[in-house]
Motif scaffolding. Structure first.
Motif, mmCIF file in Angstrom:
data_model
loop_
_atom_site.group_PDB
_atom_site.id
_atom_site.type_symbol
_atom_site.label_atom_id
_atom_site.label_comp_id
_atom_site.label_asym_id
_atom_site.label_seq_id
_atom_site.Cartn_x
_atom_site.Cartn_y
_atom_site.Cartn_z
ATOM 1 N N LYS A 353 0.803 -1.213 0.000
ATOM 2 C CA LYS A 353 0.000 0.000 0.000
ATOM 3 C C LYS A 353 0.837 1.264 0.000
ATOM 4 N N TYR A 354 1.923 1.223 0.689
ATOM 5 C CA TYR A 354 2.668 2.470 0.848
ATOM 6 C C TYR A 354 4.019 2.398 0.164
ATOM 7 N N LEU A 355 4.194 3.192 -0.831
ATOM 8 C CA LEU A 355 5.505 3.302 -1.457
ATOM 9 C C LEU A 355 6.157 4.523 -0.860
ATOM 10 N N GLU A 356 7.068 4.313 0.026
ATOM 11 C CA GLU A 356 7.628 5.464 0.738
ATOM 12 C C GLU A 356 8.571 6.226 -0.181
ATOM 13 N N ILE A 357 8.389 7.519 -0.201
ATOM 14 C CA ILE A 357 9.277 8.345 -1.012
ATOM 15 C C ILE A 357 9.989 9.381 -0.172
#
Lengths: 360, 997
Positions: A353-357
């Motif tokens: 769910k979370y693509l950390e950028i």
């Protein structure tokens, strides 16, 4: 009265039972791999015809596009063909199953779950080298999942540039796989991306892809600027305009293959660099979206020539491509590096769910 | 440095401290009043709504920002307004960054770098297609919720935003996937959507930003977005065609004053009209601009809702001034026409009809289909007519003033009194009237005469012209010098008139002969035509003459006599002006020159009305001519460019062909050199093999080699093919040899097993085999010799060109024979081996029977058994030794065979190449050599097939051998069993004997 009440109660109870329905997690396992040459788009190993004299004639090398009409000539004449697979069959089989269920999945949540499986699968071979994997494995699995050029389109593409056709199958596969990693989960989008990879240079070979132009492509890939040396003036123009021309050629000739016509515009950026020194637009990192960044990256990482594929030649491929290589800093955005590395290295449940950028 | 700064005009008396902070950025220069601008155009103007901006060219391209609430947002955005910004919003970090980003135009796709300093956490997700937006919106919303941000409007914002992009995608103005970045700062939640778009205009945004009820679902989508956020920021990245769409939600909602609504920033987006203006201002060359000039048609694409712009270029031709004139003419004509169709209903045929009414048909004949269509378009769309006008004006503005004035002067010198009269009368209205009344009468004539439509018009024209001629005689003027297209507004049909005038002109001035002749010819034709028409149209013309005569009579009186004098004065004045201009004293524009011209004529002619008419006529004519020329040159340049481009393409192809040729040549050379090398090597190895007697011949042969090499070059390609054949042959032979070896090995093993129970007969047979082997060896020797002979013959044949074919043929035959012999020998060998096998089997059977006998004798004592066995062992050992010898021999034979085969192959190759070479040499007699080749090929094929057959035989035999071997194994085991039993029996016997003793 009391009867009615009891009825109501049971009805409510039923309803409750239904709502607690438990969804089983998707489990995907590899099945024994059956290699059928006629169903294969790119050869997974050398394909031979053994003559009655015992002499073996090599029909296709590893990774070659299998021209069905040529193959049919042999099969019609009742010749036996042999293939010496150079792939990790267990690995490929698992990959195929994963992609198959990915394509078939209707719910986005299912897709996200399968994406997890796919990343794990990729990480094993192409990041951590826990499995012996080659370019062939990747190209095979993705071609079997996404390839759908018609015969006419194949002829159009193959006639002029055999070498790039083979290369494109790997570029397309890398693009699709990294696309999944970065979070593009629409099957049509991935299929389009796969096909678009074959069209990057389709305007260059409109007449015939000269060796000059191929070497210019290779020079441009390697050092960005010295590509012009070997070209004549007219070739230079052809070369400089080819990104745009390929896009328009793609939308006129291959529109049937591409479900989202807007994506054809992405062809235009395949020679951009993130430092503004690419062409034709000279975009900078801040102007490049993730999908464009992926295209620029994968197209720049493979040499423009007839590639020789062998068993197990691509272990840790993605890791290597992300970490070293000439001119890497001009083609890989910090953000993509961060997202992809993170996805491969920090495997935990939130990644779907979370693509950390942050912190790039 | 000063110039690099972004200039901002601030008309607010007081701004909040936070905004002041932003404005104090180094890169910005803020001035407080128009005076301080020093004639520099400000990029941004900060202005309260109440303050209306004065008309000033400096502000044409400025963008307006408001830090106050705006009543009419649409009006504001439509008139250069880009930003409505709540000053409270600037109190937050994110507000400051967004404002800074606006002023410095520094938006980037990656949110984490855009808000690098203030972002605490950020993530990215993708809206891959419009169908799955909900799932990903949930992810973003859940994240926002977990970060304690206000999520009430977030989902609506995301869904309305993605709907907005879906509509754009439907019109091919944008497409999915969208990158959705989201993150939190200390005091706010930020969501930034990056969408790939094609050309983006502010109109698209404004249409969707409208706050009104509409059946159009697109209208209002952005309005919803703006209502659901605390600030909506739209940023267009023109180069990479992306729209950044950012929404911000402050965590502390109460920090924003409730009455201020909404905060919207529109970065780098211009309405279509603004865009056009900007383009104009940015482009220096006016001609270039006119090429790029485009027309907008607002059009609702069926099934669509977004209002899109379709760009449509005017292709400017040299006819543009004429087109303008024709459009004006038709307009006037239509005003007087009864039952005229509506502008919208006009079609290309109507236009053609009107055009036929135009007095100067030479203009019409120059028109192309495109021009006619353009005329039609001018009626259909007001903007198109304006566009034409504008294009002409732009070109006109770019005219060289000197050239213009010079043309005016030229025209003036050519001007005669009657022309002046015509000019003064050349009011379009009367012109049209004339034509109309004339037409009415002609209609009658037509009825009577039954004339065709088109003819009718040409008559009309000639009629007008005739009338002029008459007029000329009345005034008694002598000469006319008129150029083509001069005073097109005059009533006369120029075509004929011009011809006549030119003719005169040429006579008087003595123009080059060739031209003159040409024109004379044309004239003759035309006068003839006119005369014909004269006859037919007598009565119509009479009428016209009378009508015009009346008019001209009056003015002629005013002008006659004084004209020449006046003309001289005016010319002098103009000449003086021209001189000034040349010296650089005059720098006025074309319009100013025109104005001046009018003045001069007014003064010169003494009549205001007349002066203005004449001046206008002359000026219009001059500028039209120049414009036409200019446009013509543009067109020619375009054509030239196109031609060059096609030439370039041809050159490119030629180049490629040449390059390919070169590559081919080098490949050929490499091939031939490789061939020679190979040949030399093979030659030396051959020399080693062939007896020393050949060495002298070889030397001679080497001398000839040079010539052979030449031939070889020509046949290099075939040689490659032959090499491949050779290769396949060698592989086939190798396989065969391997099989033979295997067979032998198998036989050996069988023999080994047999020899254990060896027998005298077997030994004899072994001897036989060895004899046969010897025989074979001798055969091979014979073959050797024949091959040597063949070699010699080949050498001979090479030296003696006349007998080459025979020799080669013979040699091939020999080779085949030899090969067949060798094969037969192998076959014989195999047969022998089979025989041996059979014998061995027989032996085994014998043993079996012996064993059964022994069984029978089982109870009887037999002391001589052990002795017998010992004897047998000895025999077996001797057999083994012999067998070893035989196998060695067979190995030697096979090696020899291999050598022979190789030799054969080589010879084959030699024959083939020499044959081909010679075939080429005697290319005159093609058929015999090709026939020979065919024969050779046939032979080779036969050889090949026989080889294949042989290998098949070998396979068959080997399989037979296999089965035999199995049998043999079975028998041996049985044999062993029997032996064991025998031993047991013997032991028992011994025991019994002992007991008995």
């Amino acid at each position: 009265m009391s009867k009615n009440q009891s009825e109501n109660a049971s009805f409510l109870l039923e309803d409750e039972e239904e709502s607690v329905e438990f969804r089983e997690p998707i489990s995907i396992e590899s099945k024994p791999l059956v290699l059928n040459i006629m169903e294969m788009h790119f050869s997974v190993g050398q394909i031979f015809w053994t003559m009655t004299s015992g002499k073996r004639i090599n029909l296709f090398n590893s990774g070659d596009w299998i021209q069905k009409s040529y193959l049919n000539k042999f099969l019609k004449a009742n010749k036996t063909l042999e293939i010496e697979p150079q792939i990790n069959e267990h690995y490929c089989s698992l990959g195929l199953e994963l992609f198959k269920s990915f394509v078939e999945a209707e719910e986005e949540s299912d897709k996200a779950e399968i994406r997890e499986g796919l990343i794990e699968w990729l990480a094993k071979g192409y990041w951590n080298a826990e499995e012996e994997v080659g370019m062939l494995d990747l190209a095979f699995v993705c071609a079997q999942t996404f390839y759908s050029f018609s015969e006419e389109e194949e002829d159009l593409l193959f006639e002029s540039s055999t070498e790039l056709f083979k290369r494109s199958s790997v570029i397309g596969s890398m693009l699709v796989c990294l696309g999944v990693v970065v979070g593009y989960l629409d099957t049509n989008l991935l299929r389009d991306l796969y096909h678009i990879s074959f069209l990057f240079d389709c305007s260059l070979d409109e007449v015939t892809l000269s060796t000059n132009l191929i070497s210019a492509l290779e020079n441009e890939r390697n050092n960005g600027s010295e590509w012009e040396e070997a070209l004549s003036e007219s070739e230079k123009e052809t070369f400089l305009n080819h990104s745009k021309n390929s896009a328009s050629r793609a939308s006129s000739l291959f529109s049937k293959r591409i479900s989202n016509p807007g994506l054809v515009h992405f062809i235009e950026v395949h020679h951009e660099k993130i430092n503004g020194k690419g062409f034709p637009l000279g975009l900078r990192e801040g102007e490049i979206s993730d999908i464009e960044g992926l295209i620029i990256f994968v197209n720049n990482r493979l040499p423009f020539r007839d590639l020789n594929f062998e068993r197990g030649d691509a272990s840790s491929l993605f890791k290597n491509l992300m970490e070293r290589g000439a001119q890497l800093e001009t083609v890989l955005t910090k953000r993509l590096k961060k997202i992809i590395t993170n996805e491969f290295e920090n495997r935990d449940s939130d990644h779907a769910k979370y693509l950390e950028i942050s912190g790039v | 440095m000063e110039q690099d700064k972004i200039l901002i005009l601030n008309l607010f008396e007081k701004l909040s401290q936070e905004i002041e902070e932003v404005l104090s950025l180094d890169i910005l220069e803020v001035v407080q009043s128009i005076d301080e601008l020093d004639n520099r155009a400000p990029l941004y103007i900060l202005k309260p709504e109440s303050l209306s901006l004065e008309e000033n060219a400096l502000f044409e391209d400025s963008r307006i920002l408001s830090f106050q609430n705006i009543g009419q947002t649409q009006e504001f955005f439509n008139n250069q307004g880009d930003v409505i910004f709540n000053p409270d919003f600037a109190k937050s970090d994110i507000g400051k960054v967004i404002l800074e980003r606006f002023f410095t135009k520094s938006a980037v796709v990656q949110m984490e770098s855009a808000y690098e300093q203030i972002l605490q956490k950020s993530f990215s997700t993708k809206f891959s297609n419009p169908l799955t937006v909900g799932y990903y919106s949930d992810i973003v919303t859940k994240f926002a919720h977990s970060e304690k941000a206000d999520v009430s409007g977030l989902r609506t914002f995301l869904s309305a935003g993605s709907s907005f992009f879906s509509f754009l995608a439907k019109e091919d103005l944008g497409w999915f996937p969208l990158d959705v970045d989201y993150g939190v700062t200390e005091d706010a939640l930020v969501v930034q959507i990056t969408a790939p778009v094609s050309k983006m205009y502010k109109d698209y945004i404004l249409q969707s930003l409208q706050d009104k009820e509409s059946s159009n679902a697109y209208v209002g989508l952005l309005n919803i977005c703006s209502k659901q956020t605390h600030a909506l920021d739209l940023h267009y990245l023109e180069k990479s065609n992306k729209l950044l769409f950012t929404g911000v939600w402050l965590k502390d909602e109460s920090s924003l004053s409730k009455d201020f609504f909404p905060s919207v920033l529109i970065n780098q987006l211009y309405t279509y009209e603004e865009h056009k203006e900007l383009r104009k201002n940015n482009i220096t060359s006016k001609i270039k601009l006119s090429q790029e000039e485009v027309e907008v048609t607002y059009e609702n694409i069926p099934g669509s809702i977004v209002e899109t712009f379709e760009e449509e270029g005017i292709e400017e031709t040299r006819n543009l001034p004429n087109i303008k004139k024709l459009v004006q003419f038709i307009k006037k004509y239509r005003e007087n026409e009864e039952d005229a169709p509506l502008d919208e209903d006009l079609n290309i045929r109507d236009i053609a009809k009107y055009l036929r009414k135009f007095p100067d048909q030479s203009v019409i004949t120059q028109l192309e289909q495109n021009d006619r269509e353009l005329i039609l378009k001018c009626f259909k769309s007001e903007t198109m007519a304006e566009e034409v006008e504008e294009t002409i004006n732009t070109v006109k503005g770019g005219l060289d003033k000197e050239e213009f004035l010079q043309t005016v002067l030229d025209n003036l010198t050519e001007l005669e009194v009657d022309d002046v009269v015509t000019l003064s009368n050349s009011d379009e209205e009367t012109e049209v009237q004339n034509i109309k009344s004339l037409e009415d009468e002609e209609d009658e004539v037509q009825n009577v005469k039954g004339l065709e439509d088109e003819e009718e018009f040409s008559k009309k024209v000639s009629g007008g012209e005739e009338e002029k001629d008459d007029f000329k005689t009345i005034i008694g003027s002598t000469e006319k010098k008129k150029e083509k297209d001069l005073f097109v507004k005059s009533l006369g049909g120029e075509e004929e008139e011009k011809g006549v005038l030119k003719f005169k002109n040429l006579n008087s001035q003595g123009a080059p002969k060739s031209k003159k002749n040409q024109q004379e010819e044309i004239l003759n034709i035309k006068t003839e035509k006119t005369e014909q028409e004269d006859v037919e149209l007598g009565n119509v013309r009479e009428e016209m003459r009378a009508r015009n005569k009346r008019k001209h009579d009056q003015e002629e009186l005013i002008l006659s006599g004084e004209w020449e004098e006046k003309k001289r004065k005016i010319t002098e004045k103009l000449n003086a002006n021209l001189e000034k201009m040349r010296n650089g004293e005059e720098t006025s524009s074309i319009e100013e020159i025109e104005e001046e011209l009018k003045q001069v004529f007014k003064e010169g002619l003494g009549s205001e009305e007349l002066g203005e008419a004449v001046a206008r006529g002359i000026a219009d004519n001059s500028s039209d001519r120049l414009i036409a020329e200019k446009l013509d040159s543009v067109q020619r340049t375009k054509e030239k460019l196109e031609k060059e481009r096609s030439l370039q393409a041809v050159a490119m192809r030629d180049e490629q062909i040449l390059r390919m040729k070169k590559v081919l040549d080098t490949i050929k050379e490499e091939n031939s050199s490789l061939k020679t090398k190979l040949y030399e090597e093979s030659q030396t190895s051959e020399n080693d093999n062939i007896t020393s007697a050949n060495s002298e011949e070889t030397k001679e042969f080497k001398l000839l080699k040079g010539s052979v090499d030449l031939l070889k070059k020509e046949i290099s390609i075939r040689d490659i093919a032959f090499d491949k054949l050779k290769e396949s042959q060698s592989v086939a032979l190798e396989n065969k040899d391997k099989k033979i070896e295997q067979l032998e090995q198998r036989i050996n093993t069988v023999l080994d097993s047999k020899s254990k129970d060896g027998d005298n007969d077997l030994a004899v047979e072994m001897k036989k085999v060895s004899n046969e082997n010897r025989l074979l060896q001798s055969q091979i020797e014979v073959k050797d010799r024949t091959i040597d002979n063949m070699n010699r013959r080949i050498e001979m044949g090479k030296q003696d060109g006349n007998h080459k074919e025979n020799v080669e043929l013979e040699r091939v035959k020999e080779q085949n024979r030899a090969a067949l012999e060798a094969m037969q020998a192998f076959k014989v060998e195999k047969a022998n081996l089979e025989v041996k096998l059979r014998a061995a089997l027989r032996e085994i059977k014998q043993k079996e029977t012996e064993a059964t006998i022994l069984k029978d004798k089982d109870s009887k004592p037999s002391a001589d058994h052990s002795m017998e066995l010992k004897d047998k062992d000895k025999e077996i050992q001797t057999l083994k030794i012999e067998n070893g010898k035989i196998s060695d021999q067979t190995k030697a034979i096979t090696i020899r065979c291999k050598q022979l085969e190789q030799k054969m192959k080589f010879l084959n190759a030699q024959v083939e190449s020499a044959n081909k070479g010679r075939g080429k040499m005697s290319s005159g007699g093609k058929s015999p050599s090709s026939g020979r080749e065919a024969k050779l090929a046939l032979k080779l094929k036969q050889l090949e097939t026989s080889r294949e057959k042989m290998s098949m035989d070998t396979q068959r035999l080997s399989s037979q051998l296999d089965s035999k071997k199995k049998e043999a194994v079975g028998l041996t085991t049985e044999n062993n069993l029997l032996k064991n039993k025998m031993a047991e029996l013997e032991q028992k016997l011994n025991k019994i004997e002992r007991k008995a003793s």
